[in-house]
Design an enzyme around this catalytic site. Structure first.
Site, short mmCIF file in Angstrom:
data_model
loop_
_atom_site.label_atom_id
_atom_site.label_comp_id
_atom_site.label_asym_id
_atom_site.label_seq_id
_atom_site.Cartn_x
_atom_site.Cartn_y
_atom_site.Cartn_z
N HIS A 65 4.63 -6.91 -11.05
CA HIS A 65 4.78 -6.43 -9.68
C HIS A 65 4.17 -7.33 -8.62
O HIS A 65 4.61 -7.32 -7.48
CB HIS A 65 4.12 -5.04 -9.58
CG HIS A 65 4.22 -4.40 -8.24
ND1 HIS A 65 5.42 -3.96 -7.71
CD2 HIS A 65 3.28 -4.11 -7.31
CE1 HIS A 65 5.21 -3.43 -6.51
NE2 HIS A 65 3.92 -3.51 -6.25
N ASP B 47 8.08 -5.10 -14.00
CA ASP B 47 7.31 -4.41 -12.96
C ASP B 47 7.10 -2.96 -13.38
O ASP B 47 8.04 -2.17 -13.45
CB ASP B 47 8.08 -4.49 -11.63
CG ASP B 47 7.27 -3.99 -10.44
OD1 ASP B 47 6.35 -3.17 -10.64
OD2 ASP B 47 7.60 -4.40 -9.31
N SER C 30 6.76 -4.21 -2.24
CA SER C 30 6.20 -2.93 -2.66
C SER C 30 6.34 -1.94 -1.49
O SER C 30 7.46 -1.75 -1.00
CB SER C 30 4.75 -3.13 -3.11
OG SER C 30 4.27 -2.01 -3.79
N TRP C 31 5.26 -1.32 -1.03
CA TRP C 31 5.37 -0.47 0.16
C TRP C 31 5.93 -1.26 1.35
O TRP C 31 6.65 -0.72 2.18
CB TRP C 31 4.02 0.14 0.54
CG TRP C 31 3.98 0.58 1.97
CD1 TRP C 31 3.36 -0.04 3.02
CD2 TRP C 31 4.66 1.72 2.54
NE1 TRP C 31 3.59 0.64 4.19
CE2 TRP C 31 4.38 1.73 3.93
CE3 TRP C 31 5.46 2.73 2.01
CZ2 TRP C 31 4.88 2.70 4.79
CZ3 TRP C 31 5.97 3.70 2.86
CH2 TRP C 31 5.67 3.68 4.24
N GLY D 21 0.83 -1.19 0.00
CA GLY D 21 0.00 0.00 0.00
C GLY D 21 0.88 1.25 0.00
O GLY D 21 1.47 1.57 -1.03
#
Length: 312
Positions: free
Chosen positions: A294, A266, A110-111, A43
Site C-alpha cells: 500500500h 495492498d 489512499s484517503w 489518513g
C-alpha cells in the site's frame, strides 16, 4: 529504479483560515511558474511530510501541499468538529482560489485518492488530470475488511495488538469501540487506542513491514490526530450520501485523464476497489505494481508515481 528527486525546501508557506474554527497550513515548492499540482495526503489525519515534494521534478512542477483539517500544522489539532469530506473539498477550492490557480493536476493516495475523487466529481472543470494510488472509496466492505475481519487473517500477529485496547464484549464492532475511546475525555485512554489503531495500519502498509514506519505511527503526536480523524470519518461513512457514491458519480470525471497506481498485494486498500474504479474510468491508465503493498514509499509504487509525474 527511479530515484526520488533531491530534497527541496518550500519557497512559500502560509496559513489559510477556512472557517471560524479551522485554519489550514499549506506550502509551495518547485517552480513558481511550473505546472500546478495539489498533493492530497492520506489518513484522513495523516498530515504532510517533506518527502512528498520529491515525487515531482521541481523544474517542471509548482508543488502545492497542505495539511487537512486537524492534521499536521493545521489548527486546531485533531479537531473533529466541522471536519467532513465536503469541508475538505471546499478547502481545496479555497486554496486554489487563494493561490490564483485556474486548473491543476490532483495527486492523492489512499484517503488522498478518496478526497481526489470527491473533489474531481464536484469540480471537474478545475482538474487537468488525476494521479491516484491505493484506491479507497470508504465503502462498508473496505472498512470491514481492514478494521473487522479480513486483513486480520493475513496479519494475525499485528491484529492481536490491535485488539488489545478493546474488551472482548465490544469486539463485534471495532470501529465503534475505537471511536468511543478515541473521543474519551481521558487522554491516556485516547492515546492507548490511537497508538494501537495507527500501529495496525503501519504494520500492514508495506509488503515488507517497516520498523521505522511502525515507530513513527506509534508516536503520540502523530497517532492521536491520525486515529481520531480516521475513525471519525469511518464511523460517519465518509459523509457520503450513498455507500457507492464515488463509483456512482464516476461519470462526472470520466473525461479527465489520469493514472491509477495500485500495489497487487495492498492489504489496506485491496486492488478490487482500484479495478472497479477503472471499469468506470477507462480514460485512466491502470498500473498494477506486482511486488508492492500500500505504501507510497515502496520501490515499485514510487517508480510508477514518478514516471507518471515525469510523463505528464
Amino acid at each position: 529504479m527511479t530515484e526520488l528527486y533531491p530534497p527541496i525546501d518550500p519557497y512559500n508557506e502560509g496559513k489559510l483560515p477556512v472557517s471560524d474554527l479551522h485554519t489550514i497550513h499549506y506550502e509551495q515548492s518547485g517552480n513558481p511558474d511550473g505546472k500546478p499540482v495539489i498533493f492530497l495526503h492520506g489518513g484522513p489525519g495523516g498530515g504532510i511530510t517533506p518527502m512528498y515534494r520529491q515525487y515531482f521534478n521541481p523544474q517542471k512542477w509548482r508543488i502545492i501541499i497542505f495539511d487537512q483539517r486537524g492534521a499536521g500544522q493545521s489548527t486546531p489539532y485533531a479537531e473533529l468538529r466541522e471536519n467532513t469530506t465536503w469541508d475538505l473539498v471546499s478547502d481545496i477550492e479555497k486554496l486554489r482560489e487563494h493561490l490564483e490557480i485556474e486548473q491543476w493536476v490532483v495527486f492523492g493516495g489512499s484517503w488522498g485518492s478518496t478526497l481526489a475523487l470527491a473533489y474531481s466529481q464536484t469540480h471537474p472543470e478545475r482538474c487537468q488530470g488525476l494521479i491516484l494510488r491505493g484506491i479507497f472509496m470508504l465503502r462498508q466492505k473496505e472498512l470491514h475488511w481492514f478494521y473487522q475481519e479480513g486483513a486480520s487473517n493475513i496479519f494475525p500477529d499485528a491484529w492481536q495488538e490491535y485488539l488489545k485496547p478493546i474488551p472482548v464484549e465490544e469486539r463485534d464492532n471495532l470501529i465503534s469501540a475505537y471511536y468511543k475511546r478515541l473521543t474519551s475525555s481521558d487522554r491516556n485512554i485516547r492515546l492507548e487506542a490511537a497508538r494501537a489503531w495507527s500501529i495496525w495500519e503501519a504494520s500492514t502498509s508495506k509488503l515488507i513491514p517497516s520498523a521505522k514506519s511502525i515507530k513513527r505511527f506509534g508516536e503520540a503526536e502523530f497517532a492521536e490526530a491520525f486515529a481520531r480523524i480516521e475513525c471519525h470519518y469511518f464511523i460517519n461513512k465518509g459523509f457520503f450520501a450513498t455507500e457507492n457514491q464515488l463509483l456512482e458519480n464516476a461519470h462526472k470525471m470520466s473525461h479527465i485523464p489520469g493514472v491509477i497506481v495500485q500495489g497487487r498485494y495492498d492489504v489496506v486498500c485491496p486492488m478490487i476497489s482500484a479495478w472497479e474504479l477503472h471499469q468506470k474510468w477507462q480514460k485512466a491508465k491502470f498500473i498494477v505494481v506486482g511486488d508492492a503493498g500500500h505504501s507510497i514509499s515502496e520501490l515499485g509504487i514510487r517508480d510508477a508515481l514518478i514516471e507518471a509525474t515525469d510523463n505528464w
